[in-house]
Write an enzyme that holds these catalytic residues in place. Structure first.
Site, PDB file in Angstrom:
ATOM      1  N   LYS A  22       0.656  -1.216   0.062  1.00  0.00           N
ATOM      2  CA  LYS A  22      -0.170   0.036  -0.139  1.00  0.00           C
ATOM      3  C   LYS A  22       0.920   1.112   0.164  1.00  0.00           C
ATOM      4  CE  LYS A  22      -2.045   2.053   3.884  1.00  0.00           C
ATOM      5  NZ  LYS A  22      -1.727   3.231   3.896  1.00  0.00           N
ATOM      6  N   ASN A  23       1.851   1.291   0.895  1.00  0.00           N
ATOM      7  CA  ASN A  23       2.531   2.421   0.867  1.00  0.00           C
ATOM      8  C   ASN A  23       3.652   2.770  -0.073  1.00  0.00           C
ATOM      9  OD1 ASN A  23       1.107   3.018   3.387  1.00  0.00           O
ATOM     10  ND2 ASN A  23       3.016   2.691   4.856  1.00  0.00           N
ATOM     11  N   ARG A  93      -3.946  10.519   3.909  1.00  0.00           N
ATOM     12  CA  ARG A  93      -2.764  11.080   4.199  1.00  0.00           C
ATOM     13  C   ARG A  93      -2.097  11.323   3.003  1.00  0.00           C
ATOM     14  NH1 ARG A  93      -0.964  14.450   7.892  1.00  0.00           N
ATOM     15  NH2 ARG A  93       1.234  14.255   8.038  1.00  0.00           N
ATOM     16  N   CYS A 117      -5.127   8.042   8.950  1.00  0.00           N
ATOM     17  CA  CYS A 117      -5.314   7.384  10.300  1.00  0.00           C
ATOM     18  C   CYS A 117      -5.244   8.602  11.671  1.00  0.00           C
ATOM     19  CB  CYS A 117      -4.490   6.406  10.802  1.00  0.00           C
ATOM     20  SG  CYS A 117      -4.780   4.860   9.805  1.00  0.00           S
ATOM     21  N   ARG A 122      -0.440  15.184  12.947  1.00  0.00           N
ATOM     22  CA  ARG A 122       0.638  14.869  11.863  1.00  0.00           C
ATOM     23  C   ARG A 122       1.042  15.957  11.052  1.00  0.00           C
ATOM     24  NH1 ARG A 122      -1.808   9.015   9.756  1.00  0.00           N
ATOM     25  NH2 ARG A 122       0.336   9.046   8.656  1.00  0.00           N
ATOM     26  N   PRO A 123       2.070  16.700  11.333  1.00  0.00           N
ATOM     27  CA  PRO A 123       2.310  17.826  10.906  1.00  0.00           C
ATOM     28  C   PRO A 123       2.902  17.733   9.192  1.00  0.00           C
ATOM     29  CG  PRO A 123       3.934  17.325  12.465  1.00  0.00           C
ATOM     30  CD  PRO A 123       2.976  16.284  12.672  1.00  0.00           C
ATOM     31  N   ASP A 125       5.361  20.256   8.136  1.00  0.00           N
ATOM     32  CA  ASP A 125       6.383  20.979   7.963  1.00  0.00           C
ATOM     33  C   ASP A 125       7.497  20.567   7.204  1.00  0.00           C
ATOM     34  OD1 ASP A 125       6.694  19.563  10.480  1.00  0.00           O
ATOM     35  OD2 ASP A 125       8.485  20.545  10.700  1.00  0.00           O
ATOM     36  N   ASP A 307       3.706   0.642  12.361  1.00  0.00           N
ATOM     37  CA  ASP A 307       2.781   0.293  11.757  1.00  0.00           C
ATOM     38  C   ASP A 307       2.493  -1.371  12.034  1.00  0.00           C
ATOM     39  OD1 ASP A 307       2.055   2.709  10.551  1.00  0.00           O
ATOM     40  OD2 ASP A 307       2.373   2.155   8.678  1.00  0.00           O
ATOM     41  N   ILE A 329       7.112   6.981  17.316  1.00  0.00           N
ATOM     42  CA  ILE A 329       6.655   7.779  15.842  1.00  0.00           C
ATOM     43  C   ILE A 329       5.554   8.656  16.098  1.00  0.00           C
ATOM     44  CG2 ILE A 329       6.188   7.622  13.465  1.00  0.00           C
ATOM     45  CD1 ILE A 329       9.198   6.440  14.311  1.00  0.00           C
ATOM     46  N   ARG A 399      -8.995  -0.079   3.934  1.00  0.00           N
ATOM     47  CA  ARG A 399      -8.230   0.652   3.484  1.00  0.00           C
ATOM     48  C   ARG A 399      -6.871   0.106   2.952  1.00  0.00           C
ATOM     49  NH1 ARG A 399      -6.425   4.738   7.298  1.00  0.00           N
ATOM     50  NH2 ARG A 399      -4.870   4.949   5.231  1.00  0.00           N
TER      51      ARG A 399
HETATM   52  C1  UD1 Z   1       4.256   7.125   6.802  1.00  0.00           C
HETATM   53  C2  UD1 Z   1       2.977   5.563   6.702  1.00  0.00           C
HETATM   54  C3  UD1 Z   1       2.529   5.387   8.112  1.00  0.00           C
HETATM   55  C4  UD1 Z   1       3.698   5.175   8.974  1.00  0.00           C
HETATM   56  C5  UD1 Z   1       4.660   6.188   8.957  1.00  0.00           C
HETATM   57  C6  UD1 Z   1       5.902   6.130   9.975  1.00  0.00           C
HETATM   58  C7  UD1 Z   1       2.201   6.022   4.393  1.00  0.00           C
HETATM   59  C8  UD1 Z   1       1.441   6.504   3.366  1.00  0.00           C
HETATM   60  N1  UD1 Z   1       1.928   6.114   5.714  1.00  0.00           N
HETATM   61  O1  UD1 Z   1       3.298   8.021   7.350  1.00  0.00           O
HETATM   62  O2  UD1 Z   1       1.443   4.267   7.716  1.00  0.00           O
HETATM   63  O3  UD1 Z   1       2.955   5.115  10.317  1.00  0.00           O
HETATM   64  O4  UD1 Z   1       5.006   6.549   7.598  1.00  0.00           O
HETATM   65  O5  UD1 Z   1       6.557   4.986   9.482  1.00  0.00           O
HETATM   66  O6  UD1 Z   1       3.258   5.598   3.860  1.00  0.00           O
HETATM   67  N2  UD1 Z   1       6.667  14.562  11.137  1.00  0.00           N
HETATM   68  C9  UD1 Z   1       7.112  15.833  11.117  1.00  0.00           C
HETATM   69  N3  UD1 Z   1       6.873  16.636  10.113  1.00  0.00           N
HETATM   70  C10 UD1 Z   1       6.483  16.311   9.027  1.00  0.00           C
HETATM   71  C11 UD1 Z   1       6.400  15.075   8.504  1.00  0.00           C
HETATM   72  C12 UD1 Z   1       6.392  14.330   9.751  1.00  0.00           C
HETATM   73  O7  UD1 Z   1       7.322  16.292  12.228  1.00  0.00           O
HETATM   74  O8  UD1 Z   1       6.460  17.233   8.045  1.00  0.00           O
HETATM   75  C13 UD1 Z   1       6.958  13.572  12.052  1.00  0.00           C
HETATM   76  C14 UD1 Z   1       5.341  13.023  12.458  1.00  0.00           C
HETATM   77  O9  UD1 Z   1       4.696  13.466  13.199  1.00  0.00           O
HETATM   78  C15 UD1 Z   1       6.057  11.473  12.991  1.00  0.00           C
HETATM   79  C16 UD1 Z   1       7.374  11.238  12.229  1.00  0.00           C
HETATM   80  O10 UD1 Z   1       7.852  12.512  11.794  1.00  0.00           O
HETATM   81  O11 UD1 Z   1       6.167  11.749  14.162  1.00  0.00           O
HETATM   82  C17 UD1 Z   1       7.400  10.277  11.180  1.00  0.00           C
HETATM   83  O12 UD1 Z   1       6.009  10.589  10.097  1.00  0.00           O
HETATM   84  P1  UD1 Z   1       6.334  10.180   8.399  1.00  0.00           P
HETATM   85  O13 UD1 Z   1       7.436   9.175   8.487  1.00  0.00           O
HETATM   86  O14 UD1 Z   1       6.357  11.395   7.810  1.00  0.00           O
HETATM   87  O15 UD1 Z   1       5.068   9.367   8.473  1.00  0.00           O
HETATM   88  P2  UD1 Z   1       3.822   9.400   7.150  1.00  0.00           P
HETATM   89  O16 UD1 Z   1       4.805   9.689   5.940  1.00  0.00           O
HETATM   90  O17 UD1 Z   1       2.811  10.362   7.493  1.00  0.00           O
END
Ligand code: UD1
Length: 428
Positions: A22-23, A93, A117, A122-123, A125, A307, A329, A399
């Site tokens: 999926k991812n 997402r 989810c 879920r920032p 930035d 996950d 995470i 999903r």
């Molecule tokens: C992806 C996966 C999700 C998984 C996660 C961590 C997909 C579609 N989803 O989510 O299932 O749980 O990886 O393996 O692939 N963060 C920031 N700023 C940002 C982005 C992220 O601070 O701009 C933080 C998040 O709050 C979190 C950490 O970084 O604590 C990891 O998030 P991230 O790896 O970005 O997760 P996703 O890509 O949303």
């Protein structure tokens, strides 16, 4: 109301074939937007997130021909707009990948703020930082993200403040057609990142280092596909069946998986007492005894994946001793433990730590799937528990898991889908 009824306890035995990841698929679908032509994709999981992504692409002008439920040709010749703001994009997402992908070919891009989810804050930035470093202007207002560029994006040196899967994917998507060289440091190394890079490289992109801490991208002016691309198997689906096999004291051969991607899960299952045989593209999990206690800390790949922690927790619910999960995470990933408590589990969860005192048995109760992976954990709990466990809010599960009831039934489980609102029951 939709639900799964899981009749337990049961011992899973037999073989299961894992679907496409999926991812990886949710990044590769938008990546096709970088190609002004056709892309042929195989091993695409037939799950609701992917069906929704295909609808988003079609709303932008993509033509999608389905050769089978898992194989498609996407033709993006006639994409005319970078405006992808809609109810659909706000629902999950991975719609944020449209930002990087559409900025390759459009100077104005707009998407609705992504959902997904509910795992806490879920920032985005780091996504914004990446796009701005490449020369885009990004603004977030009234539930939308607006990104624009006056000229082509330009290669840059970017250091991610946090290791983010999504920001790494967006950086790859945006830098592929940018002018010059982009170096991104402190990137995520998950298998789906390598798969996105492999897909783009197979069409002429120049992405080096995916799977390491630093990715270097030499921008190219166009991409074109020469032969079809097959998406990697889903690491988390494979891990879910591995845990289900161990929790039910079963014996399951998990086929079409990459054992290297599952090392963290294999290692924890061995600590719990499982016997694991690894082959080139399959893995056998056998369990003969009550799980031993262990502890887990979730980390970015190659650490233990967040996950997989809800599914893994079922082993700790019934383990001999006391086990601990530390979630590093997501800030709110233990909401599902309240559901397991209804089934007799002894869990105390505070902040990012949950302590599991193993009990002899779980008992059936009506439970909710709080999110996708928590939902998979509820099914495993139902397989272990005595009685009929009703799992509600199963749209979360659908999903991300293809033919989940069929796959579990083939292993000997008794799972029934029903919908009070529907005239007839069917197998989801
Ligand atoms: C992806 C996966 C999700 C998984 C996660 C961590 C997909 C579609 N989803 O989510 O299932 O749980 O990886 O393996 O692939 N963060 C920031 N700023 C940002 C982005 C992220 O601070 O701009 C933080 C998040 O709050 C979190 C950490 O970084 O604590 C990891 O998030 P991230 O790896 O970005 O997760 P996703 O890509 O949303």
């Amino acid at each position: 109301m939709e639900k799964f009824t899981v009749h337990g306890p049961c011992k899973l035995e037999g073989e299961v074939v894992i679907s496409g990841a999926k991812n990886a698929a949710v990044a590769i679908l938008p990546a096709t937007l970088l190609v002004k032509g056709k892309c042929h994709l195989e091993n695409v999981p037939n799950i609701s997130d992917i069906r929704a992504y295909c609808k988003i692409l079609e709303s932008l002008g993509s033509k999608i021909e389905y050769l089978s439920p898992n194989e498609m040709i996407i033709d993006n010749t006639n994409i005319k707009t970078g405006i992808a703001s809609s109810e659909l994009t706000s629902k999950f997402r991975a719609s944020y990948y449209l930002l990087g992908a559409l900025l390759g070919n459009f100077s104005q891009v707009q998407i609705s703020l992504p959902g997904g989810c509910n795992l806490g804050a879920r920032p985005i930035d780091q996504h914004i930082k990446v796009l701005e470093k490449l020369g885009a202007t990004v603004e977030v207002k009234r539930g939308n993200v607006y990104a624009s560029r006056k000229e082509k994006l330009k290669g840059s040196h970017i250091f991610l403040d946090v290791v983010s899967v999504g920001a790494t994917m967006n950086a790859i998507l945006a830098a592929t057609l940018a002018e010059g060289i982009t170096v991104i440091e402190n990137v995520a190394k998950e298998p789906h990142i390598v798969d996105l890079a492999n897909f783009l490289n197979s069409m002429g992109a120049k992405i080096q280092g995916a799977g390491t801490d630093t990715i270097r991208i030499i921008g190219v002016s166009t991409l074109s596909q020469k032969s079809s691309y097959s998406i990697i198997p889903d690491q988390i689906e494979a891990g879910t069946f591995m845990v289900a096999a161990a929790a039910t004291k079963g014996n399951v051969l998990i086929k079409n998986c990459i054992p290297k991607h599952l090392e963290h899960i294999t290692s924890k299952l061995k600590e719990a007492g499982a016997i694991i045989d690894e082959y080139e593209t399959s893995i056998r999990v056998k369990m003969n005894e009550r799980p031993k206690a262990f502890s887990v800390k979730t980390m970015p790949y190659p650490g233990f994946p967040t996950d997989m922690q809800p599914q893994m927790s079922i082993l700790l619910c019934i383990c001999d001793g006391t086990g601990i999960i530390v979630e590093n995470i997501w800030e709110s990933r233990f909401q599902y433990t309240d559901e397991l408590a209804k089934m007799g589990a002894d869990i105390s969860a505070h902040g990012t730590t949950a302590i599991f005192k193993g009990v002899d048995k779980l008992y059936s109760a009506p439970v909710r799937a709080h999110d996708l992976r928590a939902g998979a954990a509820m099914i495993i709990a139902g397989l272990v528990a005595e009685g009929d466990t009703d799992v509600y809010d199963i749209h979360h599960i659908l999903r991300g898991y293809e033919n989940i009831t069929e796959k579990f039934k083939n292993l000997g489980a008794n799972i029934v889908y029903s919908n009070d609102n529907a005239e007839a029951e069917f197998d989801a």
